[in-house]
Structure formats: C-alpha cells, structure tokens
Design a protein around this motif. Structure first.
Motif, PDB file in Angstrom:
ATOM      1  N   GLN A 184       0.838  -1.177   0.000  1.00 38.01           N
ATOM      2  CA  GLN A 184       0.000   0.000   0.000  1.00 38.01           C
ATOM      3  C   GLN A 184       0.890   1.249   0.000  1.00 38.01           C
ATOM      4  OE1 GLN A 184      -0.427  -2.322   2.807  1.00 38.01           O
ATOM      5  NE2 GLN A 184      -1.497  -3.511   1.235  1.00 38.01           N
ATOM      6  N   VAL A 185       0.388   2.301  -0.645  1.00 42.62           N
ATOM      7  CA  VAL A 185       1.063   3.590  -0.593  1.00 42.62           C
ATOM      8  C   VAL A 185       0.041   4.617  -0.139  1.00 42.62           C
ATOM      9  CG1 VAL A 185       0.661   4.149  -3.041  1.00 42.62           C
ATOM     10  CG2 VAL A 185       2.571   5.203  -1.833  1.00 42.62           C
ATOM     11  N   ALA A 186       0.423   5.436   0.834  1.00 42.16           N
ATOM     12  CA  ALA A 186      -0.469   6.433   1.422  1.00 42.16           C
ATOM     13  C   ALA A 186       0.144   7.813   1.244  1.00 42.16           C
ATOM     14  CB  ALA A 186      -0.690   6.143   2.902  1.00 42.16           C
ATOM     15  N   VAL A 187      -0.700   8.802   0.941  1.00 44.55           N
ATOM     16  CA  VAL A 187      -0.203  10.150   0.696  1.00 44.55           C
ATOM     17  C   VAL A 187      -1.155  11.161   1.321  1.00 44.55           C
ATOM     18  CG1 VAL A 187      -1.333  10.216  -1.568  1.00 44.55           C
ATOM     19  CG2 VAL A 187       0.546  11.793  -1.086  1.00 44.55           C
ATOM     20  N   ARG A 188      -0.590  12.249   1.839  1.00 48.01           N
ATOM     21  CA  ARG A 188      -1.411  13.352   2.324  1.00 48.01           C
ATOM     22  C   ARG A 188      -0.621  14.650   2.168  1.00 48.01           C
ATOM     23  NH1 ARG A 188      -1.408  12.225   8.925  1.00 48.01           N
ATOM     24  NH2 ARG A 188       0.826  12.574   9.262  1.00 48.01           N
ATOM     25  N   PRO A 189      -1.317  15.764   1.917  1.00 46.39           N
ATOM     26  CA  PRO A 189      -0.614  17.043   1.803  1.00 46.39           C
ATOM     27  C   PRO A 189      -0.128  17.523   3.160  1.00 46.39           C
ATOM     28  CG  PRO A 189      -2.986  17.362   1.660  1.00 46.39           C
ATOM     29  CD  PRO A 189      -2.767  15.883   1.691  1.00 46.39           C
ATOM     30  N   THR A 190       0.939  18.286   3.146  1.00 49.88           N
ATOM     31  CA  THR A 190       1.418  18.928   4.369  1.00 49.88           C
ATOM     32  C   THR A 190       0.852  20.353   4.421  1.00 49.88           C
ATOM     33  OG1 THR A 190       3.406  19.920   3.404  1.00 49.88           O
ATOM     34  CG2 THR A 190       3.553  17.609   4.116  1.00 49.88           C
ATOM     35  N   THR A 191       1.235  21.087   5.445  1.00 48.43           N
ATOM     36  CA  THR A 191       0.799  22.479   5.555  1.00 48.43           C
ATOM     37  C   THR A 191       1.587  23.390   4.624  1.00 48.43           C
ATOM     38  OG1 THR A 191       2.314  22.795   7.423  1.00 48.43           O
ATOM     39  CG2 THR A 191       0.021  22.202   7.928  1.00 48.43           C
ATOM     40  N   THR A 192       2.626  22.866   3.978  1.00 47.02           N
ATOM     41  CA  THR A 192       3.422  23.631   3.021  1.00 47.02           C
ATOM     42  C   THR A 192       2.936  23.350   1.613  1.00 47.02           C
ATOM     43  OG1 THR A 192       5.355  23.499   4.475  1.00 47.02           O
ATOM     44  CG2 THR A 192       5.757  24.085   2.173  1.00 47.02           C
ATOM     45  N   ALA A 207       2.582  22.434  -2.113  1.00 47.67           N
ATOM     46  CA  ALA A 207       3.298  21.573  -3.059  1.00 47.67           C
ATOM     47  C   ALA A 207       4.208  20.552  -2.378  1.00 47.67           C
ATOM     48  CB  ALA A 207       4.112  22.392  -4.053  1.00 47.67           C
ATOM     49  N   ARG A 208       3.963  20.298  -1.100  1.00 48.72           N
ATOM     50  CA  ARG A 208       4.767  19.304  -0.377  1.00 48.72           C
ATOM     51  C   ARG A 208       3.831  18.245   0.203  1.00 48.72           C
ATOM     52  NH1 ARG A 208       9.369  21.507   3.507  1.00 48.72           N
ATOM     53  NH2 ARG A 208      10.046  22.252   1.454  1.00 48.72           N
ATOM     54  N   TYR A 209       4.230  16.983   0.041  1.00 48.73           N
ATOM     55  CA  TYR A 209       3.380  15.859   0.421  1.00 48.73           C
ATOM     56  C   TYR A 209       4.165  14.859   1.264  1.00 48.73           C
ATOM     57  CZ  TYR A 209       0.524  17.769  -3.316  1.00 48.73           C
ATOM     58  OH  TYR A 209      -0.214  18.611  -4.109  1.00 48.73           O
ATOM     59  N   GLU A 210       3.452  14.239   2.214  1.00 51.43           N
ATOM     60  CA  GLU A 210       3.989  13.100   2.939  1.00 51.43           C
ATOM     61  C   GLU A 210       3.512  11.824   2.251  1.00 51.43           C
ATOM     62  OE1 GLU A 210       2.743  13.259   6.968  1.00 51.43           O
ATOM     63  OE2 GLU A 210       3.863  15.073   7.435  1.00 51.43           O
ATOM     64  N   VAL A 211       4.427  10.869   2.093  1.00 45.89           N
ATOM     65  CA  VAL A 211       4.092   9.609   1.429  1.00 45.89           C
ATOM     66  C   VAL A 211       4.689   8.461   2.241  1.00 45.89           C
ATOM     67  CG1 VAL A 211       4.228   8.268  -0.699  1.00 45.89           C
ATOM     68  CG2 VAL A 211       4.172  10.772  -0.819  1.00 45.89           C
ATOM     69  N   GLU A 212       3.899   7.419   2.441  1.00 42.68           N
ATOM     70  CA  GLU A 212       4.386   6.213   3.105  1.00 42.68           C
ATOM     71  C   GLU A 212       4.122   4.989   2.236  1.00 42.68           C
ATOM     72  OE1 GLU A 212       3.767   7.539   7.796  1.00 42.68           O
ATOM     73  OE2 GLU A 212       2.543   5.920   6.954  1.00 42.68           O
ATOM     74  N   THR A 213       5.094   4.109   2.147  1.00 44.91           N
ATOM     75  CA  THR A 213       4.881   2.778   1.591  1.00 44.91           C
ATOM     76  C   THR A 213       4.699   1.828   2.763  1.00 44.91           C
ATOM     77  OG1 THR A 213       6.279   3.260  -0.320  1.00 44.91           O
ATOM     78  CG2 THR A 213       5.825   0.950   0.144  1.00 44.91           C
ATOM     79  N   ARG A 214       3.627   1.059   2.712  1.00 48.48           N
ATOM     80  CA  ARG A 214       3.272   0.225   3.853  1.00 48.48           C
ATOM     81  C   ARG A 214       3.063  -1.220   3.423  1.00 48.48           C
ATOM     82  NH1 ARG A 214      -1.686   4.115   5.940  1.00 48.48           N
ATOM     83  NH2 ARG A 214      -0.425   5.938   6.565  1.00 48.48           N
ATOM     84  N   ASP A 215       3.335  -2.118   4.351  1.00 51.04           N
ATOM     85  CA  ASP A 215       2.982  -3.530   4.208  1.00 51.04           C
ATOM     86  C   ASP A 215       2.076  -3.856   5.379  1.00 51.04           C
ATOM     87  OD1 ASP A 215       2.788  -6.193   3.670  1.00 51.04           O
ATOM     88  OD2 ASP A 215       4.910  -6.660   3.979  1.00 51.04           O
ATOM     89  N   GLY A 216       0.751  -3.711   5.155  1.00 52.91           N
ATOM     90  CA  GLY A 216      -0.182  -3.826   6.268  1.00 52.91           C
ATOM     91  C   GLY A 216       0.030  -2.669   7.232  1.00 52.91           C
TER      92      GLY A 216
END
Length: 291
Positions: A93-101, A103-112
């Motif tokens: 799974q890959v999860a993404v959300r915008p930050t308060t800045t 054009a900047r995003y947090e992204v995580e690659t997850r296994d469960g």
C-alpha cells in the motif's frame, strides 16, 4: 480499514516508466486523512535479491504524490527514510497526504501496519543549477572499467546478471578510492513522450553509485554490504534519453557503520541534472527476501 471509503479510479496507474511494471491500484481509500492505494511491486527490480532497489523504494513516492497534486509542476525533491526492505512480487500500500506547506506531500509505503518507507515529496519546480563541482569533475575523467562481481548480481541498476528485461547493468567503476564514474545512455523505453528520463529511474541510478563509492570501507570492515537508510534526491533539469551521461558519486564520511556519500547525474559538458545524498548502514549480512 477503519474510517475509510473506497473510490474507484479509471485503471491502475504506472509508477515511473510503464516498462518497469510498478503500478498504483485502481481504487483509493481515505483512511485517517491519508489517501491510500495498492502498490503492485513486480519481480525483477532487485537491489539485494528479492528486495526493491533502494532508489526505487524511495522514488515510488514521487508518482504517489503526483497522483494527488493538481498543478503538475516538475519534481523539486524527495527525501526518504527506509525503515525495512520493500519486498518484490507483492501488493503493498502507498499512502499520501498534503502537508501544511504548498506543493509538499507526505508519502508512506506500507505492508499492512508496517511502514517500510516514509518520504516527503516537493513538486514546486526544479531548483537552480547545483554547485557540486567535485561531482561534476568526475563526469570528465576517462571511463574506468566496470566490476562485474558483487553481492548484488541481480540488481536492476548495477547487477551483471539482472532479472528484469530493462535492467541497466551499470557496473560499478572506480575513478580512484571513494570516487565512482559510470557511463549511462538511457534507452527510449524508459523515457516519456518528451524524450525525458523518468525521475523514478533517476532516483534508482543515483543510489547504487553512492554505496559503491564506499566499497573499500565495506570490504575493510568485513561487511557483506551496506543498506540505504536515508536518501535525498534533488532535481535541476530534465535528463534526456539516448544521450551520453554519467552517474557519479563521492564518499563523504564513514562513522562506525554509517556511510555518507553524494551522487549526481551529469553530462560530459558539466550539466547537472540531479543530485543525491545517501546514508547507508553497513551490515555483516544482507537481508533475505522478506516473508
């Protein structure tokens, strides 16, 4: 998933060049403020056997962020921390959300529930030219011979016996102790319709030279290898396919098991397309394929 809702999208989306086989799934879920999609990771993109090559593992975040960005600006940078090996031949799974800045995003690659990679991606346009004169100099040295024997024979980037049909076989080549200079011509199939090399592939090819720049230290310490733990890629201009380039790197520091090195994608006229900085951790044994 608690607090989630599934939304269909048109079709799976390639991550990087379609020829690699990495894909984002055709459904999204909103979970606790993160937009989550499946990430299909094919076989053949090895670093260590059975494990996604480190530059790929970090660079996956670029297209994950781009999938939710509304402005389509060029990549500025990606900064990634790698917590555990990313397995091949799996749906993650890959999860993404915008930050308060902007054009900047947090992204995580997850296994469960496990976070494999956590990254910050900035899509604000390319930086001005880099001032990395010690790396630019490595693009002008005579091309040194490559070394085929390594503990990563199947690596997509630097392995002599890779498993993927589009693997690059960029064998490590030393221009002196702690200095790497490897010629590279990227073929059309790994570029886009504008003849530009995909940033995911740039991320991959600038990982391996950084660990090879420290190989004399790896051997001196009796380590089997060193694994990518923190990676930063910064883009300066689009790199062309079918043009002679160099992937270069210099060792900066070794502190215990911590290995720090910098890399760059440069042409022989001194044009810098991207730079990387990497923290690798020396290991007595390379990891086996994750369960």
């Amino acid at each position: 998933m608690n607090g989630s809702r599934l939304t269909p999208v048109d079709a799976p989306v390639p991550v990087g060049p379609a020829a690699l086989g990495l894909r984002l799934g055709a459904q999204t879920a909103v979970v606790d403020g993160w937009l989550v999609r499946d990430l299909e990771v094919p076989d053949g993109l090895d670093g260590p056997d059975g494990i996604l090559q480190g530059g790929f593992a970090a660079g996956v975040a670029i297209d994950a962020a781009r999938a939710v960005d509304r402005f389509d600006a060029p990549l500025t940078s990606v900064d990634a921390r790698l917590f555990a090996p990313t397995p091949l031949g799996r749906t993650l799974q890959v999860a993404v959300r915008p930050t308060t800045t902007t054009a900047r995003y947090e992204v995580e690659t997850r296994d469960g529930e496990q976070v494999l990679v956590a990254a910050t991606v900035e899509l604000a346009g390319q930086d001005p030219a880099a001032r990395v004169y010690d790396l630019v100099e490595l693009a002008t040295v005579p091309i040194p011979p490559g070394r085929a024997d390594s503990p990563f024979p199947h690596c997509f980037v630097c392995g002599a016996d890779p498993r993927h049909p589009h693997a690059q076989k960029l064998l490590p080549a030393w221009a002196g102790e702690g200095r790497i200079s490897i010629p590279w011509v990227c073929d059309d199939e790994l570029g886009n319709e504008r003849g530009v090399i995909d940033p995911l592939l740039v991320s991959a090819v600038l990982d391996c030279p950084t660990v090879w720049s420290a190989w004399h230290e790896v051997e001196a310490n009796g380590w089997e290898g060193a694994l990518l733990a923190h990676y930063h890629l910064r883009a300066f201009r689009d790199a062309p396919v079918m043009e002679p380039l160099r992937t270069v790197a210099r060792l900066d520091d070794v502190d215990g098991r911590k290995v720090r090195a910098r890399g760059a994608l440069v042409d022989e006229e001194g044009v810098v397309y991207a730079v990387s900085s990497a923290l690798h951790i020396g290991v007595e044994k390379l990891p086996t394929t994750p369960a």
